[in-house]
Design a protein around this motif. Structure first.
Motif, PDB file in Angstrom:
ATOM      1  N   ALA A 111       0.835  -1.188   0.000  1.00  0.00           N
ATOM      2  CA  ALA A 111       0.000   0.000   0.000  1.00  0.00           C
ATOM      3  C   ALA A 111       0.877   1.248   0.000  1.00  0.00           C
ATOM      4  CB  ALA A 111      -0.922  -0.007   1.221  1.00  0.00           C
ATOM      5  N   GLU A 112       0.261   2.348  -0.424  1.00  0.00           N
ATOM      6  CA  GLU A 112       0.965   3.625  -0.474  1.00  0.00           C
ATOM      7  C   GLU A 112       0.147   4.697   0.225  1.00  0.00           C
ATOM      8  OE1 GLU A 112       1.434   4.430  -4.630  1.00  0.00           O
ATOM      9  OE2 GLU A 112       3.099   3.007  -4.847  1.00  0.00           O
ATOM     10  N   GLY A 113       0.847   5.763   0.628  1.00  0.00           N
ATOM     11  CA  GLY A 113       0.189   6.900   1.244  1.00  0.00           C
ATOM     12  C   GLY A 113       0.780   7.201   2.605  1.00  0.00           C
ATOM     13  N   GLU A 114       0.105   8.074   3.314  1.00  0.00           N
ATOM     14  CA  GLU A 114       0.526   8.475   4.658  1.00  0.00           C
ATOM     15  C   GLU A 114      -0.334   7.769   5.694  1.00  0.00           C
ATOM     16  OE1 GLU A 114       3.112  10.527   5.519  1.00  0.00           O
ATOM     17  OE2 GLU A 114       3.613  10.467   3.374  1.00  0.00           O
ATOM     18  N   LEU A 115       0.312   7.187   6.694  1.00  0.00           N
ATOM     19  CA  LEU A 115      -0.426   6.533   7.768  1.00  0.00           C
ATOM     20  C   LEU A 115      -1.185   7.553   8.608  1.00  0.00           C
ATOM     21  CD1 LEU A 115       2.125   3.903   9.131  1.00  0.00           C
ATOM     22  CD2 LEU A 115      -0.031   3.435   7.972  1.00  0.00           C
ATOM     23  N   LEU A 116      -2.422   7.194   8.950  1.00  0.00           N
ATOM     24  CA  LEU A 116      -3.217   7.999   9.872  1.00  0.00           C
ATOM     25  C   LEU A 116      -2.704   7.813  11.292  1.00  0.00           C
ATOM     26  CD1 LEU A 116      -6.799   6.963   8.651  1.00  0.00           C
ATOM     27  CD2 LEU A 116      -5.613   9.113   8.141  1.00  0.00           C
ATOM     28  N   LYS A 117      -2.972   8.764  12.154  1.00  0.00           N
ATOM     29  CA  LYS A 117      -2.696   8.569  13.585  1.00  0.00           C
ATOM     30  C   LYS A 117      -3.799   7.720  14.204  1.00  0.00           C
ATOM     31  CE  LYS A 117      -0.311  12.956  14.417  1.00  0.00           C
ATOM     32  NZ  LYS A 117       0.916  12.872  14.012  1.00  0.00           N
ATOM     33  N   GLU A 118      -5.008   7.897  13.666  1.00  0.00           N
ATOM     34  CA  GLU A 118      -6.166   7.173  14.174  1.00  0.00           C
ATOM     35  C   GLU A 118      -7.090   6.853  13.006  1.00  0.00           C
ATOM     36  OE1 GLU A 118      -9.316   8.372  17.480  1.00  0.00           O
ATOM     37  OE2 GLU A 118      -7.236   8.631  18.122  1.00  0.00           O
ATOM     38  N   GLY A 119      -7.547   5.600  12.952  1.00  0.00           N
ATOM     39  CA  GLY A 119      -8.462   5.193  11.899  1.00  0.00           C
ATOM     40  C   GLY A 119      -9.789   4.745  12.479  1.00  0.00           C
ATOM     41  N   ASP A 120     -10.536   3.998  11.690  1.00  0.00           N
ATOM     42  CA  ASP A 120     -11.830   3.475  12.096  1.00  0.00           C
ATOM     43  C   ASP A 120     -11.628   2.390  13.157  1.00  0.00           C
ATOM     44  OD1 ASP A 120     -14.582   2.991  12.091  1.00  0.00           O
ATOM     45  OD2 ASP A 120     -14.415   1.520  10.470  1.00  0.00           O
ATOM     46  N   HIS A 121     -11.887   2.704  14.415  1.00  0.00           N
ATOM     47  CA  HIS A 121     -11.714   1.797  15.560  1.00  0.00           C
ATOM     48  C   HIS A 121     -10.258   1.381  15.763  1.00  0.00           C
ATOM     49  CE1 HIS A 121     -16.010   1.519  16.056  1.00  0.00           C
ATOM     50  NE2 HIS A 121     -16.147   1.131  14.800  1.00  0.00           N
ATOM     51  N   THR A 122      -9.315   2.189  15.280  1.00  0.00           N
ATOM     52  CA  THR A 122      -7.899   1.867  15.443  1.00  0.00           C
ATOM     53  C   THR A 122      -7.124   3.122  15.820  1.00  0.00           C
ATOM     54  OG1 THR A 122      -7.372   2.264  13.109  1.00  0.00           O
ATOM     55  CG2 THR A 122      -8.005   0.017  13.729  1.00  0.00           C
ATOM     56  N   HIS A 123      -5.972   2.866  16.407  1.00  0.00           N
ATOM     57  CA  HIS A 123      -5.085   3.953  16.808  1.00  0.00           C
ATOM     58  C   HIS A 123      -3.653   3.542  16.459  1.00  0.00           C
ATOM     59  CE1 HIS A 123      -3.514   7.266  19.151  1.00  0.00           C
ATOM     60  NE2 HIS A 123      -2.729   6.421  19.791  1.00  0.00           N
ATOM     61  N   ASN A 124      -2.870   4.521  16.044  1.00  0.00           N
ATOM     62  CA  ASN A 124      -1.442   4.350  15.854  1.00  0.00           C
ATOM     63  C   ASN A 124      -1.058   3.202  14.914  1.00  0.00           C
ATOM     64  OD1 ASN A 124       1.295   4.896  16.210  1.00  0.00           O
ATOM     65  ND2 ASN A 124       1.430   3.652  18.063  1.00  0.00           N
ATOM     66  N   PRO A 125      -1.595   3.148  13.683  1.00  0.00           N
ATOM     67  CA  PRO A 125      -1.070   2.156  12.751  1.00  0.00           C
ATOM     68  C   PRO A 125       0.405   2.467  12.501  1.00  0.00           C
ATOM     69  CG  PRO A 125      -2.527   3.697  11.608  1.00  0.00           C
ATOM     70  CD  PRO A 125      -2.589   4.025  13.070  1.00  0.00           C
ATOM     71  N   ARG A 126       1.240   1.427  12.493  1.00  0.00           N
ATOM     72  CA  ARG A 126       2.680   1.649  12.375  1.00  0.00           C
ATOM     73  C   ARG A 126       3.363   0.447  11.738  1.00  0.00           C
ATOM     74  NH1 ARG A 126       0.510   0.650  17.048  1.00  0.00           N
ATOM     75  NH2 ARG A 126       1.372  -0.798  18.551  1.00  0.00           N
ATOM     76  N   TRP A 127       4.509   0.707  11.169  1.00  0.00           N
ATOM     77  CA  TRP A 127       5.318  -0.338  10.563  1.00  0.00           C
ATOM     78  C   TRP A 127       6.202  -0.963  11.638  1.00  0.00           C
ATOM     79  CZ3 TRP A 127       4.170  -1.693   5.761  1.00  0.00           C
ATOM     80  CH2 TRP A 127       3.564  -0.758   4.914  1.00  0.00           C
ATOM     81  N   VAL A 128       6.259  -2.297  11.669  1.00  0.00           N
ATOM     82  CA  VAL A 128       7.180  -3.010  12.559  1.00  0.00           C
ATOM     83  C   VAL A 128       7.988  -3.988  11.720  1.00  0.00           C
ATOM     84  CG1 VAL A 128       5.724  -2.790  14.609  1.00  0.00           C
ATOM     85  CG2 VAL A 128       5.523  -4.822  13.185  1.00  0.00           C
ATOM     86  N   THR A 129       9.235  -4.178  12.110  1.00  0.00           N
ATOM     87  CA  THR A 129      10.087  -5.131  11.395  1.00  0.00           C
ATOM     88  C   THR A 129       9.678  -6.559  11.742  1.00  0.00           C
ATOM     89  OG1 THR A 129      11.745  -5.279  13.141  1.00  0.00           O
ATOM     90  CG2 THR A 129      12.053  -3.525  11.472  1.00  0.00           C
ATOM     91  N   ILE A 130      10.076  -7.473  10.902  1.00  0.00           N
ATOM     92  CA  ILE A 130       9.819  -8.890  11.178  1.00  0.00           C
ATOM     93  C   ILE A 130      10.484  -9.302  12.487  1.00  0.00           C
ATOM     94  CG2 ILE A 130      10.193 -11.251  10.346  1.00  0.00           C
ATOM     95  CD1 ILE A 130       7.986  -9.551   8.856  1.00  0.00           C
ATOM     96  N   ASP A 131      11.692  -8.793  12.749  1.00  0.00           N
ATOM     97  CA  ASP A 131      12.371  -9.113  14.011  1.00  0.00           C
ATOM     98  C   ASP A 131      11.541  -8.666  15.213  1.00  0.00           C
ATOM     99  OD1 ASP A 131      14.500 -10.211  12.623  1.00  0.00           O
ATOM    100  OD2 ASP A 131      15.746  -8.403  12.773  1.00  0.00           O
ATOM    101  N   GLU A 132      10.970  -7.458  15.147  1.00  0.00           N
ATOM    102  CA  GLU A 132      10.119  -6.980  16.245  1.00  0.00           C
ATOM    103  C   GLU A 132       8.859  -7.827  16.358  1.00  0.00           C
ATOM    104  OE1 GLU A 132       7.525  -3.130  17.733  1.00  0.00           O
ATOM    105  OE2 GLU A 132       9.049  -2.804  16.184  1.00  0.00           O
TER     106      GLU A 132
END
Length: 169
Positions: A111-132
């Protein structure tokens, strides 16, 4: 009630590492747990359209590619009163005990674009590495909603070829 869900494993390559999106679920009378983007398929909505809609609503991102979408088949034009879509998801789940009775399909996508701080019933969508992700699922698998916990372990084993040891209580 019985639910059908389309869920996303949104991947990207960043600084030489694979990352996926996780977010914090915010729903009334439910604990704040981590989850993957996705949600309920609406009546007569295709799985791939539901996936795109849910990712946009929850993260702000536009899905640009879904693994296997190029082999999608539908029966549009065969019978005007009945159309069926066949797709190949990355994984499927079914709840077999407790909670809400549901089935769902996980798709690996980009996907492309800018991550929201808050979405529909969600907060703080973020990228995490596979190691994390491996560390989180190993140290505290219950921080993820139940369906996504199973899907993440499946993803790590069958896509990344890492089988995390999961601590149980």
């Amino acid at each position: 009630m019985f639910y059908v869900n389309a869920r996303a494993i949104v991947e990207r390559e960043h600084n030489g590492k694979t990352e996926i999106i996780v977010q914090t679920r915010i729903k009334p009378n439910q604990p704040k747990e981590l989850e993957l983007p996705g949600g309920q398929v609406e009546k007569f909505e295709s799985l791939t359209n539901a996936l795109r809609r849910e990712v946009k609503e929850e993260t702000g991102l536009d899905v640009t590619w879904i693994e296997g979408e190029d082999i999608r088949i539908d029966t549009e034009g065969i019978n005007p009163n009945f159309v069926v879509e066949c797709v190949r998801p990355f994984a499927a789940y079914q709840t077999i005990k407790g909670g809400i009775d549901s089935v769902g399909y996980y798709f690996v996508c980009r996907a492309e674009g800018e991550l929201l701080k808050e979405g529909d019933h969600t907060h703080n969508p973020r990228w995490v590495t596979i190691d994390e992700l491996v560390e989180r699922i190993h140290n505290d698998p219950l921080q993820f909603i139940n369906i996504d916990c199973a899907a993440i372990i499946f993803y790590l084993k069958h896509r990344v070829h890492v089988l995390p040891v999961v601590e149980t209580n």
